[in-house]
Structure formats: C-alpha cells, structure tokens
Design a protein around this motif. Structure first.
Motif, PDB file in Angstrom:
ATOM      1  N   SER A 173       0.676  -1.163   0.021  1.00 38.63           N
ATOM      2  CA  SER A 173      -0.137  -0.234   0.238  1.00 38.63           C
ATOM      3  C   SER A 173       1.229   1.397  -0.096  1.00 38.63           C
ATOM      4  O   SER A 173       0.743   2.068  -0.327  1.00 38.63           O
ATOM      5  N   LEU A 174       1.715   1.263   0.399  1.00 39.21           N
ATOM      6  CA  LEU A 174       3.153   2.673   0.640  1.00 39.21           C
ATOM      7  C   LEU A 174       3.655   2.663  -1.098  1.00 39.21           C
ATOM      8  O   LEU A 174       3.351   3.680  -1.451  1.00 39.21           O
ATOM      9  N   GLU A 175       3.275   1.471  -2.131  1.00 42.94           N
ATOM     10  CA  GLU A 175       4.122   1.864  -3.311  1.00 42.94           C
ATOM     11  C   GLU A 175       2.465   2.524  -4.848  1.00 42.94           C
ATOM     12  O   GLU A 175       2.894   3.001  -4.590  1.00 42.94           O
ATOM     13  N   GLU A 176       1.530   1.630  -3.811  1.00 46.73           N
ATOM     14  CA  GLU A 176       0.622   1.901  -4.116  1.00 46.73           C
ATOM     15  C   GLU A 176       0.023   3.770  -3.787  1.00 46.73           C
ATOM     16  O   GLU A 176      -0.879   5.100  -4.204  1.00 46.73           O
ATOM     17  N   ALA A 177       0.035   4.408  -2.441  1.00 46.33           N
ATOM     18  CA  ALA A 177       0.319   5.201  -2.026  1.00 46.33           C
ATOM     19  C   ALA A 177       1.094   5.950  -2.681  1.00 46.33           C
ATOM     20  O   ALA A 177       0.639   7.203  -3.445  1.00 46.33           O
ATOM     21  N   ALA A 178       1.821   5.462  -3.471  1.00 46.25           N
ATOM     22  CA  ALA A 178       3.306   6.441  -3.708  1.00 46.25           C
ATOM     23  C   ALA A 178       2.282   6.728  -5.346  1.00 46.25           C
ATOM     24  O   ALA A 178       1.971   8.022  -5.957  1.00 46.25           O
ATOM     25  N   THR A 179       2.198   6.328  -5.537  1.00 51.35           N
ATOM     26  CA  THR A 179       1.551   5.889  -7.530  1.00 51.35           C
ATOM     27  C   THR A 179      -0.381   6.575  -7.640  1.00 51.35           C
ATOM     28  O   THR A 179      -0.043   7.503  -8.089  1.00 51.35           O
ATOM     29  N   THR A 180      -0.802   6.820  -6.267  1.00 50.18           N
ATOM     30  CA  THR A 180      -1.831   7.546  -6.559  1.00 50.18           C
ATOM     31  C   THR A 180      -1.366   9.283  -5.955  1.00 50.18           C
ATOM     32  O   THR A 180      -2.324   9.977  -7.182  1.00 50.18           O
ATOM     33  N   LEU A 181      -0.234   9.303  -5.438  1.00 48.91           N
ATOM     34  CA  LEU A 181       0.294  10.950  -5.289  1.00 48.91           C
ATOM     35  C   LEU A 181       0.780  11.410  -6.295  1.00 48.91           C
ATOM     36  O   LEU A 181       0.554  12.686  -6.627  1.00 48.91           O
ATOM     37  N   GLY A 182       0.930  10.837  -7.582  1.00 50.03           N
ATOM     38  CA  GLY A 182       1.407  11.140  -8.828  1.00 50.03           C
ATOM     39  C   GLY A 182       2.705  10.142  -8.835  1.00 50.03           C
ATOM     40  O   GLY A 182       3.258  11.105 -10.154  1.00 50.03           O
ATOM     41  N   ALA A 183       3.341   9.259  -8.689  1.00 49.68           N
ATOM     42  CA  ALA A 183       4.404   9.116  -9.212  1.00 49.68           C
ATOM     43  C   ALA A 183       4.217   7.901  -9.810  1.00 49.68           C
ATOM     44  O   ALA A 183       3.723   7.096 -10.024  1.00 49.68           O
ATOM     45  N   ALA A 184       5.409   8.552 -11.513  1.00 54.64           N
ATOM     46  CA  ALA A 184       5.578   7.034 -11.985  1.00 54.64           C
ATOM     47  C   ALA A 184       6.414   5.912 -11.544  1.00 54.64           C
ATOM     48  O   ALA A 184       6.533   5.861 -10.208  1.00 54.64           O
ATOM     49  N   PRO A 185       6.174   4.914 -12.422  1.00 55.11           N
ATOM     50  CA  PRO A 185       6.536   3.822 -11.811  1.00 55.11           C
ATOM     51  C   PRO A 185       8.534   3.660 -11.214  1.00 55.11           C
ATOM     52  O   PRO A 185       8.669   2.960 -10.152  1.00 55.11           O
ATOM     53  N   TRP A 186       8.961   4.306 -11.712  1.00 57.10           N
ATOM     54  CA  TRP A 186      10.324   4.353 -12.259  1.00 57.10           C
ATOM     55  C   TRP A 186      10.576   5.176 -10.423  1.00 57.10           C
ATOM     56  O   TRP A 186      11.607   5.402  -9.311  1.00 57.10           O
ATOM     57  N   GLN A 187       9.519   6.356 -10.051  1.00 57.11           N
ATOM     58  CA  GLN A 187       9.519   7.000  -8.954  1.00 57.11           C
ATOM     59  C   GLN A 187       9.301   6.787  -7.880  1.00 57.11           C
ATOM     60  O   GLN A 187       9.720   7.026  -7.208  1.00 57.11           O
TER      61      GLN A 187
ATOM     62  N   HIS B 152      -1.360   6.852 -11.608  1.00 55.91           N
ATOM     63  CA  HIS B 152      -0.363   8.335 -11.393  1.00 55.91           C
ATOM     64  C   HIS B 152      -0.807  10.036 -12.022  1.00 55.91           C
ATOM     65  O   HIS B 152      -0.242  10.298 -11.672  1.00 55.91           O
ATOM     66  N   ARG B 153      -1.751   9.025 -12.861  1.00 54.67           N
ATOM     67  CA  ARG B 153      -1.742  10.600 -14.060  1.00 54.67           C
ATOM     68  C   ARG B 153      -3.351  11.136 -13.520  1.00 54.67           C
ATOM     69  O   ARG B 153      -4.589  11.351 -13.954  1.00 54.67           O
ATOM     70  N   ARG B 154      -4.523  10.338 -12.378  1.00 57.08           N
ATOM     71  CA  ARG B 154      -5.490  10.669 -12.322  1.00 57.08           C
ATOM     72  C   ARG B 154      -5.326  11.128 -10.971  1.00 57.08           C
ATOM     73  O   ARG B 154      -7.108  12.059 -11.397  1.00 57.08           O
ATOM     74  N   ASN B 155      -5.039  12.127 -10.730  1.00 58.39           N
ATOM     75  CA  ASN B 155      -5.201  13.062  -9.841  1.00 58.39           C
ATOM     76  C   ASN B 155      -5.887  12.784  -8.469  1.00 58.39           C
ATOM     77  O   ASN B 155      -6.587  13.640  -8.671  1.00 58.39           O
ATOM     78  N   ILE B 156      -5.768  11.965  -7.858  1.00 53.27           N
ATOM     79  CA  ILE B 156      -6.326  11.385  -6.744  1.00 53.27           C
ATOM     80  C   ILE B 156      -5.975  11.351  -5.796  1.00 53.27           C
ATOM     81  O   ILE B 156      -4.747  11.126  -5.302  1.00 53.27           O
ATOM     82  N   GLY B 157      -6.361  11.499  -4.601  1.00 58.90           N
ATOM     83  CA  GLY B 157      -5.933  11.637  -3.091  1.00 58.90           C
ATOM     84  C   GLY B 157      -5.963   9.721  -2.769  1.00 58.90           C
ATOM     85  O   GLY B 157      -8.102   9.791  -3.026  1.00 58.90           O
ATOM     86  N   MET B 158      -5.956   9.305  -2.271  1.00 60.77           N
ATOM     87  CA  MET B 158      -6.122   8.143  -1.342  1.00 60.77           C
ATOM     88  C   MET B 158      -6.172   7.621   0.095  1.00 60.77           C
ATOM     89  O   MET B 158      -4.780   7.605   0.189  1.00 60.77           O
ATOM     90  N   LEU B 159      -6.649   7.335   0.702  1.00 62.97           N
ATOM     91  CA  LEU B 159      -6.622   6.840   2.131  1.00 62.97           C
ATOM     92  C   LEU B 159      -6.417   5.594   2.136  1.00 62.97           C
ATOM     93  O   LEU B 159      -7.004   4.884   2.294  1.00 62.97           O
TER      94      LEU B 159
END
Lengths: 267, 367
Positions: free
Chosen positions: A164-178, B79-86
């Motif tokens: 979920s750490l990786e998923e959180a980073a992804t949703t925050l806009g991090a590309a896979p390499w980031q 990562h391009r969807r601009n969402i915040g997730m808890l």
C-alpha cells in the motif's frame, strides 16, 4: 528482553548455545593466538609474543598480490551481483515474468549445487570457449556464486514491503520508476546491504571456485594461503588467516555504520 | 487552503471485474455528483474494495468505464489520475518525516520547493498537526497518522478523494471523532469522495449517499435516511440496523395501501404501489415497536401481532425485548429507557401484544 528460559529445557538451550559459541569462536581464537607466537612452527600453545609474522606477511609481495586480487575480486563480484541481483529480484517478484519460478530456481541453484563441481564445470566450459584470462574467469565464477545472495535477500525484503506504500505513492502521482526509487528502494536497503555483505564475504573467502579458475599470477588469498601452508606451516599462515578474519570484521562494522546491522539482518 | 472551486463529478458505467472465473464486480453503474461523498457499503467480498481500486486505477477493469468530470480515464494510469487516497493502514512512507510525506505528491508534480512549503504547512494546520512536521510517522498515534495521510491526500487538490476503510484500525471513540473531522474537511474543500466501509454507522454518519453492494452488484443506492427507512430488500433491511420481518398474505386493497393478513396473527396496512402480489414480506424496525399487555386495547391506527416474551436485555439507552411470534418467527422490540421513568416490566414467557404505527410497515423483497 523476553523472560529468561528456565528449567531443564532452558539449561539444554543454554548449553547448546554455549557449545556453538565455543566451536565457532575457539578455533578462531587459537589461530589469532598462534599468529603472535615466537615459535618457528604453528603449534599450540603459542610461545612468547611477537608481531614479526605480521611484518613478514605484510612485506611479502606475493601476499600483497593475493590480498589485492581477493579484495578487488570480491568488490567486483559484489558490485556486479548488486547490479544484476536487485533488478532481477524486483522483476521476479513484481512483474508477470513467464517462468519466473524457473528463473529464480536457476539463479539460486549455486546454493544447492556443490560449488566444487560448479567450479570444475565452469573451468571446462570456459576452456571450451577458449577463455584463458584467469582474472575474467575468476570474476565470472565469483559472480555466479555471489549473485544468489543478492537475489535471495532482495526478494525476501521485497516480499516484506507494504504494497500500500507503493500504491499510495502511485496515487500521489509517482510514475513507476519514481515509486521504485523513492519508496521501494528505501524499504529494501537493509536487504540489499545484507546481500552485499554476504556476497563480499563469500567471494573473499571462496576456495572451490578460485581453486579451478585461478592461476599463478591471479591467485586469490585462500588459494595462496593453501599453497603456502603446503610448503611450511609456520605462524605466518595464522597471521594471514588473522588478517582475513579482520577483513570480515571490518566489513561487518562497515555495514553496521552504513545501515545498522540489526536492520540489515532482520530480512 | 482554498476551497476547491473545481469539484468534479464521477461516473461509473458498466464497471466489471472478473478474476479467473469469479465476477467480483458486476456491471456497476453509478453517478456521483461533484462535492458529494458516497459510501460503498457491504459485507466482505461484495466487491466494494475492488470497485474503489478500479476508480483509483490500481485494478484494471475487465469491462466498463470510469469517467471523471466527463473524461473517460479508464485507461489512464493511476499516477496521472489526480486522486487522493486514504488506506486502512495509513500507508505513510516510514522513511520520510511527516512534512516530507505531505510534500511527496507536490514534488511528483514538479512544484518548486518554495511553493511546496506553505502548502504543506497549511495542509498540516488543517488536520491540526502543524507541530508534528519533523516527526517520523512511527512517532505518531494511529489517529494522527491517518490525519497526516489525509493532509497528504488533499494537499495535491485531488479531483477525487478515495477512502479505503480509513478508520478501520482505530478504536471506537477516536473513530467517531475522525468521522466528523474527515467529513468536515471534505465538505469544506468540496471534494468529491468515495469511501469503502463495512461499518454501517460510518456510512450513515459520513456519506451523502450510501451504496449497498452485494455479490458485486449494486443492491440499493440512496441517502442514509432512504436506505434505513425504505430498504428495498430483506438483505438491506438486515444489513443496515436491525429489522423484524413479518410474512403475510394480501387480503385486500384500501386506496394505495394493501390489507395484509399476518402469518403470526393480526391484520396490518402496508403502503404499496404493487398490488399484484399475494404473498408479502414486511420489515418493521425494532425501535418502532411498543409492547402492551394482552387485554389493553390497541388504537385503530396501530398495527400489531401477538407474541411471547423470551428474553429481556438491558442495554442502557434501550431495553431489548426478544420475542417469538405464534408462527415461530423471532421478533424484537427496542424500548427506550427514559431516565427517572418507570419502564414497563415484562417477564419471560409472558404473552404480549407487539404494536407499531402503520407507517412503520415497509414491504421488502424476500432476498
């Protein structure tokens, strides 16, 4: 600390632990003690105290050469195993690689196969390929036996990373390499460090691969030690052995300073 | 932090996910208005989490579309969807300080450091953690960690806030205050939000609308009051709160109401547009039920049925009286305990007349 063990079971556990400690540490202590002996032969108990053997060993060009060969070989094998092992472990754990289990088993097979036989097979293979440069051959052989340590420890730490750490980073806009560099790598640094330490020590200490692939000019320390010993068993052998032990201790201390040993060994 | 003037709506169209042979989410179609908070509620395995993860882009739909603000984003990477997730376990980066955690999303957007700092500070102030910026997440309590995660999610001014059982790991009192806090911030910022929970109270407390899911499908969608007082099925009525179910057969019609003969004895009026059925299942909430001793005369506007008291449980605010009807079905009444007022006392084995306002009769599908 948890409570002390007590009763008959506790006594047995303490006895076993003490016996293990004695059998691991006592022979090493004997070697170190003999390296300071004034006697002409490495026989226990040591006589007197001298650092002459160390002075002789350190001045010995053949020893210097062997020591450098071993250190450089171990560093090169560790660096290469790191460069190959981390991406391999990541891909095997995270990507739908076809035959991932087979590939992992193949990468880890040096753990299971007798290394002496692996070395012999490699020698025959390299000879058939007409590769005669001992330095290159040793490098290939050492990477072969050190890579599994990196793959193993990195795979183990990747499995412990909270996805979920990786998923959180992804949703925050991090590309896979980031995600990989900013989030995954910091979580697996201890595993990488432990793998590198194992790899370095396995290579530095290796006999069965070097035995087949080394030659008179490119002779790693364990082979040099063995050939010196067959000539004369004087305390200079134990001085060399003590220097090898010291190198191992320094590597462990270096790891402790770098990432903390407890963290590194928790994989 | 300015109120986001660009709230966006969300639409799910025929969203389907098949894992192997199991259809986990089955043709979910739903519109969520800009600024609305919707709770996906259901038992575990009902597909609510998979639905949320498809909205987030963490799971790829087998079929169907996700639209944010009218744009189809089904194939847009997460990562391009601009969402915040808890997340339920907060998912704070353990190697970064609180401030670095909150700054992460802004850094990923390539924002200049000088702009990031004040935004991080105001986001942390919003969740009342301004003094904790330099701590590591491990030094914070669970509630504080989730507030950091909230600050991290909203500082990027997301089009959508997704909450995956965000309070599941907190104890009850903290959970209730966090429910209010998250709801207030969501309303203040006007963010469209989708929450997954298996806690019905949480769904009723926090959401504008509640979506009940069952076996991958939408069972019922409505405001908390609609879902609670007008459940469409036995499943919904028993999942949200407690409910009594009475079987009956339609005896006649009275305007837009049905006259129903209860299997347990007694006749009741049930509002129904559908007069075609002969058998009917009625839901009656336990708090609507009052008890009389046999012999006391019921009023004309009341529905009722005879019952035998089995067990009485004192619960503080209420006393639960468990009964059995003459047809063998269980029936329960929650009687309010008013301070200083002598409550009616009943004893196990006593025959009583359970009665309720006819407005409390509500027909549900027997499924």
């Amino acid at each position: 600390m948890a409570g002390r063990l007590s009763g008959g079971g506790g006594a047995a556990v303490y006895t076993m632990a003490a016996a293990t400690l004695v059998f691991v540490a006592a022979p090493l202590a004997v070697v170190v003690a003999l390296s300071f002996s004034e006697g002409a032969l490495a026989t226990f108990p040591p006589v007197g105290f001298t650092t002459a053997w160390y002075e002789a060993v350190i001045a010995n060009e053949e020893f210097q050469n062997a020591f450098m060969v071993s250190v450089l070989l171990a560093l090169a094998a560790t660096a290469t195993s790191f460069a190959l092992g981390v991406p391999a472990a990541y891909a095997l754990d995270r990507w739908p690689v076809p035959g991932a289990r087979m590939i992992e088993a193949a990468l880890l097979s040096p753990f299971i196969l007798p290394i002496l036989i692996t070395g012999l097979a490699l020698l025959q293979f390299l000879a058939a390929m007409k590769m005669r440069d001992a330095a290159v051959n040793l490098f290939i052989g050492h990477v072969l036996v050190t890579l599994p340590y990196l793959v193993r420890t990195v795979t183990a730490s990747l499995k412990q990373v909270d996805r979920s750490l990786e998923e959180a980073a992804t949703t925050l806009g991090a590309a896979p390499w980031q995600v990989f560099w900013r989030v995954t790598v910091p979580q697996i640094v201890p595993g990488i460090a432990a793998g590198c330490l194992f790899a370095f020590m396995v290579s530095f200490d290796d006999f069965p691969i070097s035995f087949w692939l080394g030659d008179a000019e490119t002779m790693p320390l364990p082979i040099f030690l063995h050939s010196s010993m067959s000539k004369v068993f004087d305390p200079s052998i134990t001085a060399m052995s003590s220097l090898m032990i010291l190198t191992g201790i320094l590597a462990v201390i270096g790891l402790e300073k770098l990432v903390g040993l407890r963290r590194a060994m928790s994989v | 932090m300015a109120k986001g003037g660009t709230a966006t709506d969300l639409a799910l169209s025929g969203l389907t996910k098949v894992f192997g042979t199991a259809t986990v989410v089955d043709r979910v179609t739903l519109r969520i208005a800009a600024g609305e908070m919707v709770a996906l509620l259901g038992p575990s395995g009902c597909g609510k989490t998979t639905t949320l993860r498809m909205i987030a882009g963490l799971v790829e739909p087998t079929k169907g579309e996700v639209l944010i603000g009218g744009y189809r984003i089904t194939r847009v990477p997460s990562h391009r969807r601009n969402i915040g997730m808890l997340f339920q376990n907060y998912a704070l980066f353990p190697h970064m300080s609180v401030a670095a955690n909150v700054a992460f999303g802004l850094q990923m957007r390539g924002m200049a450091k000088a702009l990031i700092q004040p935004k991080v500070a105001s986001a942390l102030a919003l969740v009342q953690l301004g003094d904790y910026a330099e701590r590591l997440p491990s030094a914070l309590s669970g509630g504080q960690q989730q507030r950091v995660a909230l600050a991290r999610a909203i500082v990027i001014e997301p089009s959508l806030l997704l909450l995956d059982e965000p309070l599941g790991a907190l104890d009850r009192n903290l959970r209730e205050s966090m429910q209010v806090e998250i709801r207030q911030i969501q309303q203040r910022l006007g963010i469209t939000a989708v929450m997954v929970t298996h806690d019905q109270e949480e769904a009723l407390t926090m959401a504008d609308r509640v979506v009940i899911m069952r076996d991958g499908r939408l069972e019922q969608v409505g405001t908390p009051a609609e879902i609670y007082s007008r459940p469409t099925s036995r499943f919904v009525a028993s999942f949200i709160g407690a409910s009594n179910f009475l079987r009956g057969s339609v005896a006649g019609r009275n305007g837009d109401q049905l006259q129903v003969q209860l299997a347990s004895g007694g006749q009741v009026l049930v509002p129904s547009a559908d007069g075609g059925r002969s058998e009917i299942l009625i839901s009656v909430r336990p708090e609507a039920v009052g008890l009389r001793r046999i012999g006391e005369t019921p009023s004309a506007s009341e529905s009722g049925t005879p019952a035998t008291v089995q067990q009485i449980v004192y619960r503080g605010q209420t006393t639960h009286v468990h009964m059995r009807l003459d047809d063998g079905e269980p029936f329960v009444a929650f009687l309010p305990n008013r301070q200083g007022e002598q409550a009616k006392t009943f004893s196990a084995g006593e025959k009583v007349w359970a009665s309720w306002s006819s407005q409390s009769n509500w027909p549900v599908a027997d499924s």
